[in-house]
Design a protein around this motif. Structure first.
Motif, PDB file in Angstrom:
ATOM      1  N   LEU A  40     -13.919 -14.063 -20.208  1.00 52.83           N
ATOM      2  CA  LEU A  40     -14.681 -14.714 -21.264  1.00 52.83           C
ATOM      3  C   LEU A  40     -16.150 -14.861 -20.867  1.00 52.83           C
ATOM      4  O   LEU A  40     -17.058 -14.624 -21.683  1.00 52.83           O
ATOM      5  N   ASP A  62      -5.400 -17.808 -15.604  1.00 48.73           N
ATOM      6  CA  ASP A  62      -6.495 -18.618 -16.154  1.00 48.73           C
ATOM      7  C   ASP A  62      -7.845 -18.164 -15.591  1.00 48.73           C
ATOM      8  O   ASP A  62      -8.850 -18.068 -16.324  1.00 48.73           O
ATOM      9  N   ALA A  72     -17.705 -11.541 -21.137  1.00 47.60           N
ATOM     10  CA  ALA A  72     -17.847 -11.117 -22.535  1.00 47.60           C
ATOM     11  C   ALA A  72     -19.027 -11.811 -23.205  1.00 47.60           C
ATOM     12  O   ALA A  72     -19.661 -11.247 -24.103  1.00 47.60           O
ATOM     13  N   VAL A  73     -19.307 -13.045 -22.785  1.00 44.91           N
ATOM     14  CA  VAL A  73     -20.434 -13.772 -23.368  1.00 44.91           C
ATOM     15  C   VAL A  73     -21.718 -13.504 -22.583  1.00 44.91           C
ATOM     16  O   VAL A  73     -22.801 -13.312 -23.158  1.00 44.91           O
ATOM     17  N   SER A 122      -8.783 -14.903 -17.255  1.00 36.90           N
ATOM     18  CA  SER A 122      -9.210 -15.119 -18.638  1.00 36.90           C
ATOM     19  C   SER A 122     -10.601 -15.739 -18.692  1.00 36.90           C
ATOM     20  O   SER A 122     -11.447 -15.348 -19.516  1.00 36.90           O
ATOM     21  N   THR A 123     -10.831 -16.738 -17.819  1.00 45.71           N
ATOM     22  CA  THR A 123     -12.134 -17.398 -17.795  1.00 45.71           C
ATOM     23  C   THR A 123     -13.234 -16.425 -17.389  1.00 45.71           C
ATOM     24  O   THR A 123     -14.322 -16.382 -18.001  1.00 45.71           O
TER      25      THR A 123
END
Length: 471
Positions: A154, A147, A157-158, A150-151
């Motif tokens: 993310l 997790d 990526a943003v 992934s966080t």
């Protein structure tokens, strides 16, 4: 097809974005790798602590069928050498033995083998027990690690595109603000025409490269404006100087053409011939000035004996309007005899041009002298220069006029200069020649009359420090 943008602003923004994009990509990959390694390391450490604790119990013969789970551990399974499960934690009772034999992959498919739905970090420890060798498997959940990864991915990526966009906007605005004075300079220069050289570019506040660029640009415009004004003044003066003798020449020829007296016609033709000679001299002076103005930046380097050159120049003149006297001196000026040379004054220069310099100075001195022109050539050992001084016993030059007389077409006594054939170009040509040779020409103080002093650098190979003065 042009791939790169034309403007500096766009290229700077593109370059900044490319550099930041590469840096963000490398940093993001490094961050994810470090995060993954750290989380996996922590999970593996927890699983190993649990496996070692259970292995110690098995080695001591105190292992029970149900093994209590430590904090953070998801399951424990103990398998004997025949593959039978001899002890397990409560949550995996009845499950088959893990197909792991050390050294095994640390990340086990616990979901497929034990029915645990969370990715596991499994550590296996082999230990000898009173009943034989067993393998202790301890698993720690990697759900939190997954997790977190992934966080983080993310967020990167943003966040990275947003950061890249911010860099682009900031670079665009900062570059535009920095280049705004340059655009103002460019616009002003583009608006300056041939008749508007008095205009200047704006100088921004500060002391950076753009400020220095604007200052340099204004200096260049100052020089262009001065050169333009000098050129226009020169053309106007030359036109004026040519118009008068041409008009007189035409009048004389017209009168001679219609006059019945042959003697008068001859006199008029003789005067016309003198005016034609004056026109020829003026044209020659103008052409010589043009050659000096457009001449090479390299200084003449031919060794020239200034003493011998002055002697030869004056000797070739023949009869003069007044006496030209040479004073041969040594050291502080003691006369050692006329016609004798006590030392050479060798200067690097163009012999023809230096001859013209001497001729112009002597011509000017003769026009203004009452009786005598005195010439002196000497060496100045202090400054390492050859010195030529031309003195005439005529009127002194007022200090206020000592620079003005070197301007083209300037005459302090207009009537007498015209009568004696002066064009107002002799002294300017002489100074230009001196400057072209790396020297100077100026009017210096004298007890009476006027003294014109030329200073030229000596050659490096010049001999003894003796001095020859011709005056």
């Amino acid at each position: 097809m042009r791939l790169t943008p034309r403007s500096v602003r766009a290229r700077a923004t593109l370059a900044a974005c490319a550099v930041v994009a590469v840096a963000l990509t490398v940093a993001s990959l490094a961050m994810l790798s470090l995060l993954r390694a750290n989380l996996r390391g922590n999970a593996e450490q927890s699983a190993r602590v649990q496996a070692v604790a259970v292995a110690k119990l098995a080695a001591d013969g105190r292992l029970t069928k149900l093994v209590p789970l430590g904090r953070g551990t998801d399951f424990v399974q103990v398998v004997d050498a025949e593959g039978r499960v001899v002890a397990v934690s409560q949550n995996v009772v009845g499950r088959p033995a893990l197909a792991l034999v050390p050294p095994a992959l640390p990340e086990a498919d616990a979901f497929g083998q034990l029915g645990i739905e969370v990715h596991q970090q499994v550590t296996s420890v082999v230990v000898d027990t009173p009943k034989g060798q067993v393998v202790v498997h301890a698993g720690v959940s990697l759900g939190a690690a997954d997790d977190a990864e992934s966080t983080t991915a993310l967020i990167l990526a943003v966040g990275c595109p947003l950061l890249l966009l911010t860099v682009a906007l900031v670079t665009w605005r900062v570059t535009g603000r920095a280049l705004r004075p340059v655009e103002a300079i460019r616009s002003e220069v583009a608006a300056i025409g041939e008749q508007e050289l008095h205009r200047r570019v704006p100088i921004p506040r500060g002391d950076d490269e753009i400020t220095r660029l604007a200052t340099t640009m204004n200096g260049m415009l100052d020089r262009l404006d001065l050169a333009g004004r000098r050129q226009r003044q020169f053309i106007a003066d030359a036109s004026h100087e040519l118009r008068s003798p041409i008009a007189v020449l035409r009048t004389q020829l017209e009168v001679a053409l219609g006059h019945p007296d042959a003697a008068v016609r001859a006199e008029l033709v003789e005067g016309a011939l003198q005016d034609a000679e004056r026109l020829q001299a003026l044209a020659a002076d103008l052409l010589f000035l043009a050659r000096l103005d457009a001449g090479s930046a390299d200084r003449p380097t031919d060794p020239t004996d200034l003493t011998e050159l002055v002697r030869a120049t004056v000797r070739r003149r023949g009869s003069t309007l007044c006496d030209v006297v040479f004073d041969e001196v040594e050291g502080e000026g003691e006369v050692v005899g006329e016609g004798e040379v006590e030392g050479e004054v060798i200067v690097p220069g163009n012999r023809l041009w230096l001859t013209r310099l001497v001729t112009n100075l002597v011509d000017n001195a003769e026009r203004h002298a009452r009786r005598t022109v005195r010439i002196r050539v000497r060496r100045d050992e202090v400054t390492g220069e050859g010195v030529l001084e031309v003195f005439n016993d005529g009127p002194a030059v007022d200090p206020a006029d000592r620079e003005r007389i070197f301007e083209r077409f300037t005459r302090l006594d207009d009537a007498r200069s015209r009568d004696d054939g002066g064009t107002g170009l002799g002294l300017p040509i002489a100074r230009d020649i001196a400057q072209h040779h790396g020297g100077t020409l100026a009017v210096v103080d004298s007890v009476q009359g006027a003294t014109f002093q030329v200073r030229l650098p000596l050659t490096q190979a010049c001999g003894s420090p003796q001095v020859a003065d011709l005056g």
